[in-house]
Design an enzyme around this catalytic site. Sequence first.
Site, short mmCIF file in Angstrom:
data_model
loop_
_atom_site.label_atom_id
_atom_site.label_comp_id
_atom_site.label_asym_id
_atom_site.label_seq_id
_atom_site.Cartn_x
_atom_site.Cartn_y
_atom_site.Cartn_z
N ASP A 1 -10.32 -37.94 -29.67
CA ASP A 1 -9.42 -38.15 -28.42
C ASP A 1 -9.11 -39.60 -28.15
OD1 ASP A 1 -11.04 -35.50 -26.25
OD2 ASP A 1 -9.73 -35.35 -28.12
N ARG B 1 -2.47 -33.99 -16.87
CA ARG B 1 -3.57 -32.84 -17.09
C ARG B 1 -4.84 -33.47 -17.15
NH1 ARG B 1 -2.95 -30.36 -22.85
NH2 ARG B 1 -4.73 -29.85 -22.22
N ARG C 1 -6.26 -24.72 -23.14
CA ARG C 1 -6.96 -24.03 -24.27
C ARG C 1 -8.40 -23.73 -23.99
NH1 ARG C 1 -8.65 -23.04 -29.57
NH2 ARG C 1 -10.92 -23.88 -30.11
N ILE D 1 -10.48 -34.41 -37.78
CA ILE D 1 -10.77 -33.23 -36.97
C ILE D 1 -9.55 -32.44 -36.46
CG2 ILE D 1 -11.80 -32.33 -34.59
CD1 ILE D 1 -13.74 -34.77 -34.73
N ARG E 1 -5.62 -24.34 -33.48
CA ARG E 1 -6.50 -24.26 -32.63
C ARG E 1 -7.13 -22.84 -32.62
NH1 ARG E 1 -6.15 -28.39 -28.48
NH2 ARG E 1 -8.18 -28.26 -28.44
N PRO E 2 -7.77 -22.66 -33.79
CA PRO E 2 -8.41 -21.11 -33.89
C PRO E 2 -9.52 -20.97 -32.86
CG PRO E 2 -8.83 -22.48 -35.70
CD PRO E 2 -7.92 -23.46 -34.84
N ILE E 3 -9.80 -19.72 -32.82
CA ILE E 3 -11.07 -19.33 -31.78
C ILE E 3 -12.01 -18.38 -32.62
CG2 ILE E 3 -9.94 -19.54 -29.64
CD1 ILE E 3 -9.63 -16.51 -29.57
N ASP E 4 -11.76 -18.46 -33.95
CA ASP E 4 -12.68 -17.77 -34.77
C ASP E 4 -14.33 -17.90 -34.57
OD1 ASP E 4 -11.79 -20.19 -35.92
OD2 ASP E 4 -13.24 -19.65 -37.62
N CYS F 1 -3.29 -27.83 -26.35
CA CYS F 1 -2.52 -29.11 -26.87
C CYS F 1 -1.98 -28.66 -28.34
CB CYS F 1 -3.36 -30.58 -27.43
SG CYS F 1 -3.80 -31.32 -25.85
N LYS G 1 -13.24 -35.06 -17.52
CA LYS G 1 -12.33 -34.03 -17.40
C LYS G 1 -13.28 -33.07 -18.30
CE LYS G 1 -9.00 -33.25 -20.48
NZ LYS G 1 -8.94 -31.96 -21.39
N ASN G 2 -13.49 -33.22 -19.44
CA ASN G 2 -14.24 -32.07 -20.42
C ASN G 2 -15.61 -31.87 -19.87
OD1 ASN G 2 -11.74 -32.09 -21.47
ND2 ASN G 2 -12.28 -33.37 -23.42
C1 EPZ Z 1 -12.78 -30.22 -27.33
O1 EPZ Z 1 -11.80 -29.45 -27.97
C2 EPZ Z 1 -12.14 -31.31 -26.32
N1 EPZ Z 1 -11.53 -30.23 -25.64
C3 EPZ Z 1 -10.82 -32.04 -27.03
O2 EPZ Z 1 -10.32 -32.67 -26.29
C4 EPZ Z 1 -11.49 -32.59 -28.33
O3 EPZ Z 1 -10.53 -33.28 -28.88
C5 EPZ Z 1 -12.34 -31.87 -29.17
O4 EPZ Z 1 -13.35 -31.14 -28.25
C6 EPZ Z 1 -12.97 -32.41 -30.15
O5 EPZ Z 1 -13.87 -33.57 -29.61
C7 EPZ Z 1 -12.32 -29.81 -24.32
O6 EPZ Z 1 -13.59 -30.22 -24.19
C8 EPZ Z 1 -11.69 -29.20 -23.09
P1 EPZ Z 1 -13.33 -28.45 -31.19
P2 EPZ Z 1 -12.24 -28.18 -28.70
O7 EPZ Z 1 -13.60 -27.02 -31.25
O8 EPZ Z 1 -13.80 -27.96 -28.51
C9 EPZ Z 1 -11.69 -26.25 -35.20
C10 EPZ Z 1 -8.64 -33.55 -24.73
O9 EPZ Z 1 -7.64 -34.21 -25.13
N2 EPZ Z 1 -12.18 -24.88 -34.64
O10 EPZ Z 1 -14.45 -29.10 -31.18
O11 EPZ Z 1 -11.28 -27.26 -28.55
C11 EPZ Z 1 -10.52 -27.08 -34.38
O12 EPZ Z 1 -9.46 -26.31 -34.75
C12 EPZ Z 1 -9.15 -32.42 -25.67
O13 EPZ Z 1 -9.22 -33.56 -23.98
C13 EPZ Z 1 -12.05 -23.66 -35.35
O14 EPZ Z 1 -11.72 -23.87 -36.53
O15 EPZ Z 1 -12.48 -28.57 -30.22
C14 EPZ Z 1 -10.82 -28.43 -34.76
O16 EPZ Z 1 -10.44 -28.67 -35.94
C15 EPZ Z 1 -7.94 -32.00 -26.84
N3 EPZ Z 1 -12.29 -22.54 -34.94
C16 EPZ Z 1 -12.45 -28.58 -34.92
O17 EPZ Z 1 -12.83 -27.37 -35.08
C17 EPZ Z 1 -12.80 -22.38 -33.71
O18 EPZ Z 1 -13.26 -21.22 -33.18
C18 EPZ Z 1 -12.97 -29.16 -33.71
O19 EPZ Z 1 -12.56 -28.48 -32.64
C19 EPZ Z 1 -12.96 -23.78 -32.77
C20 EPZ Z 1 -12.64 -24.78 -33.24
#
Ligand code: EPZ
Length: 421
Positions: free
Chosen positions: A307, A400, A92, A329, A121-124, A116, A22-23
Site C-alpha cells: 500500500d 475511502r 472488497r 503482491i 482479487r480472487p476469494i478462493d 480496488c 482503516k484496515n
Molecule cells: C489487504 O487486502 C488490505 N485490505 C489491502 O489494502 C492490502 O493491499 C493487502 O491486504 C495486502 O497488504 C484490507 O485489509 C481491507 P490479500 P486483502 O488477501 O486482504 C491474493 C488498501 O489500500 N488472494 O492479502 O484483500 C490477492 O489477489 C487495501 O487499504 C488470492 O489469490 O489482500 C493478492 O495477490 C488495498 N485469493 C494476495 O493474495 C484469495 O482468496 C494478497 O492479498 C485472497 C487473496
Amino acid sequence: MSYFEIIGGKKLNGEIEVRGAKNAALKAVAAALLSREKWTITNFPFIEDTNRILEMVENLGVKVARGSNQVEIQAKSIQKNSLDKNLTKKLRASIILAGPMLARTGKVEMYHPGGCVIGRRPIDMFLDGFQKFGAKIKWQDGHFRMSAAKLAGAKIFFPKITVTGTETMMIAAVLAEGETILENAAMEPEIPALADFLNKCGAKITGAGTPIIRIKGIGRNGKIRGGKMELIPDRIETGTFAILGAICGGKIKIKKCNPNHVRAFLVNLSKAGVKFEEKKNELVIWGAKSLKAINVSTHEYPGFATDLQPPFTLLMTQAKGSSLIHDSIFDGRLIFTDILNTMGSRITMNDPHRVTVNGPTDLHGKKIASPDLRAGITLVLAGLIAKRKTKIENIYQIDRGYERIEERLRKLGAEIKRIQK
Ligand code: EPZ
C-alpha cells in the site's frame, strides 16, 4: 461528483495527525458481530470504507451509534443473512463479514466483493477456509450462499499469505467447536491487535502476529463480551505523510503514529536520502534536497507494504538515477504510473509487477482521475509538487481511506480545494 483542484509547488510545514487504521477499523466492525454486547471502537476513522461497512451491519439489524471519533456497535441479534449487493461491490473487505455471520447465524448470502482495481482479487482462499469449517457453498451468477449448522475447528493452510483471509478465518474460528490452526498466516500489526482485544472479550487466540495462529473455539453459543477497543494508528497514512514531507517539506511532524509499524518503509526512505527523526508516536520529516534512486520490492508484513508502493514510486520520480519498483503482491497496482507519465515522469512498465523509474523529472499539472485508493492519494501528492494546476476526479477513491484529506493538507499550507461539480 466533486473533484480536487491543486496548485503545486508550495513548501509545506506544520503538524498532521494520523487517524486510526482503516484496515483495523473494518475488521473490528466485523469482529463486533461475534458479541451480543456493546463494542466501543475508539480512534475510529470516519471514511467512505468504514461508512460502507457500518451501513452493511446496520442493514443486518445491528445497532450502530456514531460518535466524533468512535463508534458503538451492538449485535444483539443478526436479523438478515444477505449483504447488500451495491455496498458489497464498493468494498472488497465486505467479505470479512461472511466469517462472523456464518459463525453467529450459520447462513450467509452475498455477491463477489468489489474493491480496488489493483489486480485480480480472487476469494478462493476464503471459500476454501469456509468449506474446511464445514460450510456448504452454492454459487449462482456471482452470488453465493453459504450454510453451516455449526462451524467445526479446522486446520487451514494459506497457499498465499492473505491479510483479510487470515482475519476472516481467525474471527470465524472464535465461535467454532474445537481448535482451528491457521498456517502461513499474515502478520500485519492489525492482526495481533484484534486478537488481543478478542482475547480480552473471552476468545482464546494464540500466535497472532506469527505465521501460525491457534484459536480454541468457544462454540456458537459461547460468550464474547463487549468492551472498548482503541484502533492502532494507520501505518499507510503514516508512510504517505512521510513521502509528503520528503517531496513537499519544509518540515512536517507526523503525530499519533507508530514508526515501528513502518520499519521496512523507513529503512528504504533513509536509503533514498530522506532525513527524518522518530519518537515513540511521532515522525519529523524534512524536505529532501536531493534523493537517490533505489530498488524496492513489496512484501507481506514486516516487509515493505504494497500500500506504500504507489507513493514511494512517486518519490522515485524525484530521485537521481534509475529505480526498479517491484510490487510482488498485486498485478495491477502499477497501472497508475501511466498517469504520472502524462504529468512528466519517465516510468517504464517491464511487466505487470515491475516498473523502472528514471529521474529526477519535473511534473506538470493535468486533469486526471484516481484509479484506486492508494494511487489516488499518490496523485494528490503528485499534484502538490507539479507545476501549475492539477484537477483530480473520482475522489471517492481517496475519501475511502483518507479522512477530510484536503482540510488536513491545507493546514500544512497546501493549495488544494474540493470543488462540487
Ligand atoms: C489487504 O487486502 C488490505 N485490505 C489491502 O489494502 C492490502 O493491499 C493487502 O491486504 C495486502 O497488504 C484490507 O485489509 C481491507 P490479500 P486483502 O488477501 O486482504 C491474493 C488498501 O489500500 N488472494 O492479502 O484483500 C490477492 O489477489 C487495501 O487499504 C488470492 O489469490 O489482500 C493478492 O495477490 C488495498 N485469493 C494476495 O493474495 C484469495 O482468496 C494478497 O492479498 C485472497 C487473496
